[in-house]
Enzyme design. Structure first.
Site, PDB file in Angstrom:
ATOM      1  N   MET A  62       0.760  -1.217  -0.026  1.00 27.48           N
ATOM      2  CA  MET A  62       0.041   0.135  -0.058  1.00 27.48           C
ATOM      3  C   MET A  62       0.769   1.286   0.019  1.00 27.48           C
ATOM      4  SD  MET A  62      -2.864  -1.270  -0.424  1.00 27.48           S
ATOM      5  CE  MET A  62      -3.838   0.106  -0.172  1.00 27.48           C
ATOM      6  N   SER A  63       0.522   2.456   1.123  1.00 20.43           N
ATOM      7  CA  SER A  63       1.424   3.638   0.683  1.00 20.43           C
ATOM      8  C   SER A  63       2.778   3.501   1.140  1.00 20.43           C
ATOM      9  CB  SER A  63       0.469   4.720   1.398  1.00 20.43           C
ATOM     10  OG  SER A  63      -0.667   5.054   0.616  1.00 20.43           O
ATOM     11  N   VAL A  64       3.232   2.492   1.857  1.00 20.30           N
ATOM     12  CA  VAL A  64       4.728   2.408   1.952  1.00 20.30           C
ATOM     13  C   VAL A  64       5.524   2.503   0.736  1.00 20.30           C
ATOM     14  CG1 VAL A  64       6.588   0.794   2.677  1.00 20.30           C
ATOM     15  CG2 VAL A  64       4.485   0.937   4.096  1.00 20.30           C
TER      16      VAL A  64
END
Length: 399
Positions: A62-64
């Site tokens: 995801m937004s990592v």
């Protein structure tokens, strides 16, 4: 059951990790580097998973992924190929349209660009159109910002990756996923990808949702509670962004979606590689260092503390809001994480990658159960082991 190993002096992290995972229905991995050395390599298994989970499993980050994208941009800046304070149009001339001529690369990195969705249509862009990178980039280039760039900030959940990915492509002549593979993952031997290769597909473990993904009615109700006027562009952008993100999460359940480059949310990898990546940002790892200390300080310097959310959302502003540097999240008040000066990025569901230059700490944490929303503050699964990691590092310094 927690499996794996820790170095002497880091034993408390194992116990703390197990405590944090006690009620987690999925699997997880935790890796820690200290001054360039791996000191923690732990995981839990999910015996009910469609595929076996273990230390070599990989999953959606995801937004990592946004941190991975930021690394590429800062690497190009260190090489003198990108000026973060220069207009985006220096590298991408078409982007100057519709009032964006002065928008800087730094504005893109700090979520200040005013382009939080791919369209003004509140229905958003769905599949398969989200897999059309050329179409999405053209749409962003021609779009009028929802607010004047640089005067406010709001999270760019998916557009962040396409905006910065196009800057990287214009500068390097290759996609950001290919650039990351060649210039970052390759030298460090990382199992991290923007676009999962078929050769690693057998290692992929899908994420599972603890709560159902919000549908159209839930999204409309949530935006409606913000009190925005009907037809407001900001309201339309918020609805569109939420729908687009839901569509992309759906795509990650397919081979085509996992193979596609989504440089804001579609990275795939493991905790070991995330920890190793962030360790190489703040020091040497097997002879490789990605960024200088000056570049790291620039990347983690606060960029949004002085800015409000756009327009009517200002009334929801408060001390617990998200904070951003140049492409990286910074701890909010009351969130010690690895310590003051930490930088990195979390991902929806509970993923986390972060470093703390002062202590030499770098961590990677991934999980398969989508059990956390970024707006809710720190994931409760993190709290035990982040405290234990800080204490272990302090003990090593005292020794």
């Amino acid at each position: 059951m927690v499996r794996g190993r820790v170095r002497p002096g880091w034993e408390a992290v194992r116990e703390a990790f197990g405590h944090g995972q006690a009620d987690d229905p999925g699997a997880a991995q935790l890796a820690v580097h200290h001054r360039g050395r791996p000191v923690v390599d732990l995981w839990t298994e999910d015996t009910a998973a469609v595929r076996p989970t273990g230390p070599d499993s990989v999953t959606v980050l995801m937004s990592v992924t946004k941190g991975m994208t930021a690394v590429c941009v800062h690497l190009l800046a260190e090489r003198g190929l990108v000026d973060l304070e220069a207009p985006v149009s220096r590298h991408w001339p078409e982007f100057a349209a519709a009032g964006k001529a002065e928008t800087t690369v730094a504005d893109l990195l700090a979520h200040r660009a005013g382009l939080p969705a791919f369209t003004d249509d509140p229905a958003g862009v769905g599949l398969p159109a989200l897999l059309d990178d050329v179409g999405r980039v053209r749409a962003l280039a021609s779009m009028r910002p929802v607010w004047k760039p640089g005067t406010a900030y709001l999270y760019h959940a998916l557009t962040y990756g396409h905006l910065l990915g196009e800057v990287v492509r214009r500068v390097t002549g290759t996609s950001i996923g290919a650039f990351f593979a060649r210039d970052v993952a390759g030298p460090l031997r990382l199992d991290l990808w923007m676009g999962l290769p078929r050769s690693a597909e057998h290692r992929f473990v899908p994420q599972t949702a603890v709560r159902p993904t919000p549908g159209a009615e839930q999204i409309d109700a949530a935006v409606g509670r913000l009190g925005l006027a009907a037809g407001d562009r900001l309201a339309a952008a918020l609805r569109a962004s939420a729908r687009e993100l839901a569509s992309v999460v759906e795509a990650f359940g397919t081979r085509r979606g996992r193979a596609h480059e989504f440089p804001a949310a579609g990275g795939i990898g493991d905790a070991r590689s995330l920890s190793r990546l962030y360790a190489a940002l703040i020091g040497e790892v097997d002879g490789v260092r990605l960024l200088s200390a000056a570049a790291v300080d620039r990347a983690r310097a606060p960029q949004t503390d002085h800015l409000p959310p756009p327009g009517p959302l200002r009334r929801f502003d408060g001390p617990d809001r998200s904070r951003f540097g140049l492409g990286f999240e910074l701890p909010r008040p009351g969130e010690p994480l690895l310590g003051e000066g930490s930088f990195g990025h979390a991902g929806a569901g509970g993923r986390l990658a972060m470093a703390h230059p002062e202590s030499g700490l770098a961590v990677g944490y991934v999980c398969t159960a989508m059990a956390w929303e970024p707006s809710a503050g720190p994931d409760p699964r993190w709290t035990p082991w982040t405290a234990a990691v800080r204490e272990a590092a302090a003990g090593v310094r005292r020794a």
